[in-house]
Design an enzyme around this catalytic site. Sequence first.
Site, mmCIF file in Angstrom:
data_model
loop_
_atom_site.group_PDB
_atom_site.id
_atom_site.type_symbol
_atom_site.label_atom_id
_atom_site.label_comp_id
_atom_site.label_asym_id
_atom_site.label_seq_id
_atom_site.Cartn_x
_atom_site.Cartn_y
_atom_site.Cartn_z
ATOM 1 N N CYS A 211 81.452 -91.570 83.131
ATOM 2 C CA CYS A 211 82.528 -91.776 82.169
ATOM 3 C C CYS A 211 83.652 -92.605 82.809
ATOM 4 C CB CYS A 211 83.094 -90.446 81.715
ATOM 5 S SG CYS A 211 81.947 -89.440 80.781
ATOM 6 N N CYS A 237 78.038 -83.526 87.593
ATOM 7 C CA CYS A 237 78.584 -83.126 86.300
ATOM 8 C C CYS A 237 78.156 -81.707 85.943
ATOM 9 C CB CYS A 237 78.147 -84.099 85.208
ATOM 10 S SG CYS A 237 76.378 -84.081 84.866
HETATM 11 S S1 SF4 Z 1 84.925 -84.791 83.368
HETATM 12 FE FE1 SF4 Z 1 82.747 -85.196 82.935
HETATM 13 S S2 SF4 Z 1 82.517 -85.410 80.695
HETATM 14 FE FE2 SF4 Z 1 84.712 -85.458 81.195
HETATM 15 S S3 SF4 Z 1 85.159 -87.640 81.299
HETATM 16 FE FE3 SF4 Z 1 84.684 -86.988 83.405
HETATM 17 S S4 SF4 Z 1 82.447 -87.290 83.692
HETATM 18 FE FE4 SF4 Z 1 82.917 -87.427 81.470
#
Ligand code: SF4
Length: 244
Positions: A211, A237
């Site tokens: 992300c 993640c």
């Molecule tokens: S914490 Fe995880 S889901 Fe949220 S933006 Fe970052 S990578 Fe994406």
Amino acid sequence: MDDVDEPGKQPELNWSLVDLAVINKRLEGWEPQAVLQWGLVNFGDDLAIVTGFGPSGIVLMHMATQLQAAPTIVYVQTDLFFAETMALRDALAARLGVTFVEVHSGLSLSEQAVRFGPCLWESNPDLCCSLRKVEPLRRFLAAKKAWVTGIRRDQSPTRAKATAVSWDNTNQLLKLCPLVAWTSAQVWAYIAQHHLPYNSLHDRGYPSIGCLPCTQPVGVNGHERDGRWVGTDKLECGIHVQMM
Ligand code: SF4
């Protein structure tokens, strides 16, 4: 378990009870295509290939489409991807002739902000990943018997002990990692050999891309996943973290 020397159909098995060490010992010697074929033969529509559009996933998608006309290929839409990643998704769909299945949390970013604060990826990235990635994928996989992922041992210490086949205790299904023994160099050589599209951010210093708020470029000596969740001790993640 005498028939796993080639990718043939197994008798109906309760995979959670099978001695996967025996299978892994044999599958370790197979080419990734053979491991993939073994999964496709044994699980058919009950198998899903899950991708985040990284280089390994691109290789697996190409291999799968060479083996089967319409494999199920899934990605988890977090609403926080780079524009370049979405462009790659569309380029791959056209190049490989596939229709991706999009899995979504059902939680918009504005709803998330109201419930948990404006930048949950900063205040609680584990919860953000759980809401936007881990739980939506778990719900999707509940209807499957096996999934395929592109993780490799050389990507990070957290993946160094990954095996070709394992029981995913978190999601309660079999997990196949056909590229587990490949190196980054082998993956990129395959992409070049087959002229496959890849994320243009890789040419701008991003070896691993997730992300947008949680991904940064790395220096020339940086490791593949050094640009993920920079400044925190978070390494994964959660999709590949097992609940005991
Ligand atoms: S914490 Fe995880 S889901 Fe949220 S933006 Fe970052 S990578 Fe994406």
